[in-house]
Design a protein around this motif. Structure first.
Motif, PDB file in Angstrom:
ATOM      1  N   THR A 177      36.592 -35.236  18.260  1.00  0.00           N
ATOM      2  CA  THR A 177      35.932 -34.359  19.232  1.00  0.00           C
ATOM      3  C   THR A 177      35.847 -35.028  20.597  1.00  0.00           C
ATOM      4  O   THR A 177      36.105 -34.392  21.623  1.00  0.00           O
ATOM      5  CB  THR A 177      34.528 -33.970  18.733  1.00  0.00           C
ATOM      6  N   GLY A 178      35.517 -36.302  20.617  1.00  0.00           N
ATOM      7  CA  GLY A 178      35.466 -37.043  21.875  1.00  0.00           C
ATOM      8  C   GLY A 178      36.811 -37.065  22.575  1.00  0.00           C
ATOM      9  O   GLY A 178      36.894 -36.927  23.800  1.00  0.00           O
ATOM     10  N   GLY A 179      37.879 -37.200  21.805  1.00  0.00           N
ATOM     11  CA  GLY A 179      39.223 -37.166  22.383  1.00  0.00           C
ATOM     12  C   GLY A 179      39.544 -35.820  22.990  1.00  0.00           C
ATOM     13  O   GLY A 179      40.175 -35.728  24.052  1.00  0.00           O
ATOM     14  N   LYS A 180      39.088 -34.767  22.344  1.00  0.00           N
ATOM     15  CA  LYS A 180      39.318 -33.417  22.873  1.00  0.00           C
ATOM     16  C   LYS A 180      38.551 -33.206  24.182  1.00  0.00           C
ATOM     17  O   LYS A 180      39.092 -32.664  25.143  1.00  0.00           O
ATOM     18  CB  LYS A 180      38.921 -32.371  21.830  1.00  0.00           C
ATOM     19  N   VAL A 181      37.289 -33.652  24.206  1.00  0.00           N
ATOM     20  CA  VAL A 181      36.478 -33.514  25.423  1.00  0.00           C
ATOM     21  C   VAL A 181      37.110 -34.321  26.556  1.00  0.00           C
ATOM     22  O   VAL A 181      37.278 -33.820  27.674  1.00  0.00           O
ATOM     23  CB  VAL A 181      35.016 -33.962  25.174  1.00  0.00           C
ATOM     24  N   LEU A 223      40.691 -41.818  14.853  1.00  0.00           N
ATOM     25  CA  LEU A 223      41.167 -42.616  15.989  1.00  0.00           C
ATOM     26  C   LEU A 223      42.520 -42.121  16.473  1.00  0.00           C
ATOM     27  O   LEU A 223      42.748 -41.985  17.679  1.00  0.00           O
ATOM     28  CB  LEU A 223      41.247 -44.096  15.608  1.00  0.00           C
ATOM     29  N   LEU A 224      43.410 -41.822  15.555  1.00  0.00           N
ATOM     30  CA  LEU A 224      44.725 -41.310  15.938  1.00  0.00           C
ATOM     31  C   LEU A 224      44.601 -39.964  16.644  1.00  0.00           C
ATOM     32  O   LEU A 224      45.273 -39.711  17.650  1.00  0.00           O
ATOM     33  CB  LEU A 224      45.635 -41.189  14.711  1.00  0.00           C
ATOM     34  N   SER A 225      43.714 -39.108  16.169  1.00  0.00           N
ATOM     35  CA  SER A 225      43.476 -37.825  16.815  1.00  0.00           C
ATOM     36  C   SER A 225      42.944 -38.035  18.234  1.00  0.00           C
ATOM     37  O   SER A 225      43.372 -37.365  19.179  1.00  0.00           O
ATOM     38  CB  SER A 225      42.474 -37.008  15.991  1.00  0.00           C
ATOM     39  N   PHE A 226      42.018 -38.976  18.385  1.00  0.00           N
ATOM     40  CA  PHE A 226      41.474 -39.316  19.697  1.00  0.00           C
ATOM     41  C   PHE A 226      42.590 -39.769  20.638  1.00  0.00           C
ATOM     42  O   PHE A 226      42.711 -39.279  21.769  1.00  0.00           O
ATOM     43  CB  PHE A 226      40.425 -40.428  19.542  1.00  0.00           C
ATOM     44  N   ILE A 227      43.409 -40.687  20.175  1.00  0.00           N
ATOM     45  CA  ILE A 227      44.483 -41.245  21.010  1.00  0.00           C
ATOM     46  C   ILE A 227      45.513 -40.184  21.366  1.00  0.00           C
ATOM     47  O   ILE A 227      46.001 -40.142  22.506  1.00  0.00           O
ATOM     48  CB  ILE A 227      45.124 -42.467  20.319  1.00  0.00           C
ATOM     49  N   LEU A 228      45.851 -39.315  20.435  1.00  0.00           N
ATOM     50  CA  LEU A 228      46.794 -38.231  20.746  1.00  0.00           C
ATOM     51  C   LEU A 228      46.254 -37.320  21.842  1.00  0.00           C
ATOM     52  O   LEU A 228      46.972 -36.985  22.788  1.00  0.00           O
ATOM     53  CB  LEU A 228      47.097 -37.411  19.490  1.00  0.00           C
ATOM     54  N   SER A 229      44.996 -36.914  21.725  1.00  0.00           N
ATOM     55  CA  SER A 229      44.402 -36.031  22.730  1.00  0.00           C
ATOM     56  C   SER A 229      44.356 -36.695  24.097  1.00  0.00           C
ATOM     57  O   SER A 229      44.734 -36.097  25.116  1.00  0.00           O
ATOM     58  CB  SER A 229      42.987 -35.618  22.321  1.00  0.00           C
ATOM     59  N   VAL A 230      43.905 -37.938  24.142  1.00  0.00           N
ATOM     60  CA  VAL A 230      43.778 -38.647  25.412  1.00  0.00           C
ATOM     61  C   VAL A 230      45.148 -38.913  26.030  1.00  0.00           C
ATOM     62  O   VAL A 230      45.383 -38.610  27.202  1.00  0.00           O
ATOM     63  CB  VAL A 230      42.981 -39.955  25.234  1.00  0.00           C
TER      64      VAL A 230
END
Length: 135
Positions: free
Chosen positions: A53-57, A117-124
């Motif tokens: 969620t943080g990565g999406k924001v 973490l991977l989801s975060f990195i992909l979004s960012v």
């Protein structure tokens, strides 16, 4: 009215308000497409969901950052921001498609922090690519 928005403080407050609303809408859309309840998971301490969620924001905010820098009008900024968000949403579906060995939503629900973490990195990271293309 145009003179009012020519003041830096008013313009900043206006753009800030638009982006906050856009982030809320983006989170609602992500809540709709995921199989878990984001805020229930976060309340229970699920770090994987919090990372995703943080990565999406961050991703949405970063896309709007680039859009604000590249555009003179708020309407143009909103258009690019919405397009960038759609691309970021597409990343979510690509991530699910590229991991046939497991379901991303299930792993996030199970607090798989590696997937979070991977989801975060992909979004960012992809928000930077999307943002760099905005002009």
């Amino acid at each position: 009215m145009e003179e009012l928005f020519s003041h830096d403080y008013v313009y900043t407050a206006g753009v800030y308000s638009v982006v906050v609303i856009a982030i809320i809408i983006a989170l609602a859309v992500f809540e709709w497409v995921t199989k878990y309840s984001t805020w229930v998971e976060v309340k229970e301490g699920n770090l994987a969901v919090a990372l995703a969620t943080g990565g999406k924001v961050f991703g949405v905010a970063n896309i709007f950052r680039h859009s604000i820098i590249a555009n003179d009008s708020v309407l143009s900024m909103m258009g690019w921001g919405a397009f960038g968000f759609a691309l970021l949403l597409f990343v979510y579906f690509i991530f699910e498609f590229l991991t046939p060995g497991f379901k991303v939503d299930e792993e996030l629900t199970n607090d798989n922090r590696a997937v979070g973490l991977l989801s975060f990195i992909l979004s960012v990271s992809l928000s930077y690519v999307i943002g760099a293309s905005i002009h």
